[in-house]
Design a protein around this motif. Structure first.
Motif, short mmCIF file in Angstrom:
data_model
loop_
_atom_site.label_atom_id
_atom_site.label_comp_id
_atom_site.label_asym_id
_atom_site.label_seq_id
_atom_site.Cartn_x
_atom_site.Cartn_y
_atom_site.Cartn_z
N LEU A 23 39.99 -4.37 -5.15
CA LEU A 23 40.33 -4.19 -6.55
C LEU A 23 39.81 -5.94 -7.16
CD1 LEU A 23 43.15 -2.65 -8.11
CD2 LEU A 23 41.12 -2.08 -8.15
N TRP A 24 40.15 -7.21 -6.11
CA TRP A 24 39.70 -7.98 -6.74
C TRP A 24 38.03 -8.44 -6.07
CZ3 TRP A 24 40.92 -13.37 -3.91
CH2 TRP A 24 41.15 -14.24 -3.83
N LEU A 25 38.19 -8.21 -5.36
CA LEU A 25 36.79 -8.44 -4.74
C LEU A 25 35.75 -7.51 -4.92
CD1 LEU A 25 38.05 -8.84 -0.72
CD2 LEU A 25 37.00 -10.44 -2.40
N GLY A 26 35.92 -6.67 -6.46
CA GLY A 26 34.97 -5.33 -5.95
C GLY A 26 34.95 -4.42 -6.73
N GLY A 27 36.16 -3.47 -5.86
CA GLY A 27 36.20 -2.29 -5.72
C GLY A 27 37.17 -1.42 -6.65
N GLY A 28 36.91 -2.38 -7.56
CA GLY A 28 37.75 -2.18 -8.96
C GLY A 28 36.56 -1.29 -10.18
N SER A 29 35.16 -1.00 -9.15
CA SER A 29 34.29 -0.26 -10.43
C SER A 29 34.42 1.07 -9.98
CB SER A 29 32.83 -0.77 -9.80
OG SER A 29 32.71 -0.95 -8.26
N LEU A 30 35.03 1.46 -8.70
CA LEU A 30 35.43 3.05 -8.36
C LEU A 30 36.22 3.55 -9.18
CD1 LEU A 30 35.63 1.90 -4.46
CD2 LEU A 30 33.42 3.44 -6.31
N LEU A 31 36.98 2.26 -10.06
CA LEU A 31 37.80 2.93 -10.43
C LEU A 31 38.04 2.43 -12.00
CD1 LEU A 31 40.88 1.62 -8.71
CD2 LEU A 31 40.51 3.77 -8.82
N ASN A 32 36.81 2.82 -12.56
CA ASN A 32 36.07 2.43 -14.12
C ASN A 32 37.09 4.26 -14.84
OD1 ASN A 32 35.00 0.07 -13.86
ND2 ASN A 32 33.37 0.87 -14.03
N TRP A 33 36.98 5.00 -14.22
CA TRP A 33 37.77 5.99 -14.99
C TRP A 33 38.87 5.98 -15.38
CZ3 TRP A 33 41.31 8.38 -12.72
CH2 TRP A 33 41.68 8.29 -11.25
N PHE A 34 39.29 5.07 -14.77
CA PHE A 34 40.95 5.46 -15.27
C PHE A 34 41.42 4.55 -15.85
CE2 PHE A 34 45.52 2.86 -13.51
CZ PHE A 34 46.78 4.47 -13.96
N GLY A 35 42.41 4.79 -16.35
CA GLY A 35 42.90 4.22 -18.14
C GLY A 35 42.10 5.15 -19.32
N ARG A 36 40.79 5.57 -19.39
CA ARG A 36 40.44 5.99 -20.13
C ARG A 36 40.45 8.30 -20.15
NH1 ARG A 36 37.41 2.08 -17.73
NH2 ARG A 36 36.46 0.24 -19.88
N LEU A 37 41.34 8.05 -19.16
CA LEU A 37 42.03 9.68 -18.94
C LEU A 37 41.52 10.52 -20.26
CD1 LEU A 37 43.98 9.81 -15.62
CD2 LEU A 37 42.04 10.48 -16.35
N PRO A 38 41.29 11.84 -20.33
CA PRO A 38 41.99 12.57 -21.10
C PRO A 38 43.56 12.47 -21.85
CG PRO A 38 39.94 13.74 -20.80
CD PRO A 38 40.53 12.45 -19.79
N GLY A 39 44.06 11.85 -23.05
CA GLY A 39 45.45 11.77 -22.82
C GLY A 39 46.51 10.12 -22.86
N ASP A 40 44.97 9.69 -22.77
CA ASP A 40 45.03 8.33 -23.33
C ASP A 40 45.02 7.35 -24.36
OD1 ASP A 40 45.78 7.68 -20.99
OD2 ASP A 40 44.36 6.71 -19.50
N ILE A 41 45.54 7.09 -24.92
CA ILE A 41 45.58 7.00 -26.68
C ILE A 41 45.19 5.26 -26.76
CG2 ILE A 41 47.18 6.69 -28.48
CD1 ILE A 41 48.79 8.60 -27.75
N ARG A 42 43.66 5.23 -28.00
CA ARG A 42 43.48 4.00 -27.63
C ARG A 42 43.48 4.02 -29.02
NH1 ARG A 42 38.96 1.36 -24.54
NH2 ARG A 42 40.33 2.07 -22.63
N ILE A 43 43.77 3.15 -29.90
CA ILE A 43 43.46 2.91 -31.51
C ILE A 43 43.38 2.01 -32.21
CG2 ILE A 43 44.84 3.01 -33.77
CD1 ILE A 43 46.16 5.57 -32.65
N GLU A 44 42.29 0.87 -32.12
CA GLU A 44 41.60 0.15 -32.07
C GLU A 44 41.09 -0.52 -34.11
OE1 GLU A 44 38.70 -1.87 -29.47
OE2 GLU A 44 39.80 -0.82 -28.02
N ARG A 45 41.31 -1.34 -34.80
CA ARG A 45 41.62 -1.44 -36.07
C ARG A 45 41.44 -3.24 -36.13
NH1 ARG A 45 45.89 3.00 -38.20
NH2 ARG A 45 44.33 5.12 -37.69
#
Length: 75
Positions: A23-45
């Motif tokens: 992840l540190w060396l740039g492989g994190g771009s493959l996991l951009n979907w993680f944390g944005r799945l349907p069912g992940d709750i995000r509220i920003e105000r």
């Protein structure tokens, strides 16, 4: 402590270190979907931000449960 447990802990540590390096060396771009799945709750105000990664944590739980089942089954 049995020696098998020590070996298992070392292997788990190496796996976590390898994942961190990936992840540190740039492989994190493959996991951009993680944390944005349907069912992940995000509220920003203004002045308030809530993030509850429920679906992501369920996915991790299922993955780790499967790995531990395999370790017990094969070990």
């Amino acid at each position: 402590m049995p020696p098998q447990l020590g070996k298992l802990l070392v292997l788990i540590g190496l796996a976590v270190a390898a994942l961190g390096a990936f992840l540190w060396l740039g492989g994190g771009s493959l996991l951009n979907w993680f944390g944005r799945l349907p069912g992940d709750i995000r509220i920003e105000r203004p002045g308030f931000r809530l993030y509850a990664p429920i679906a992501s944590m369920l996915l991790i739980s299922l993955l780790l449960s499967g790995i531990m089942w395999l370790v017990r089954r094969l070990g």
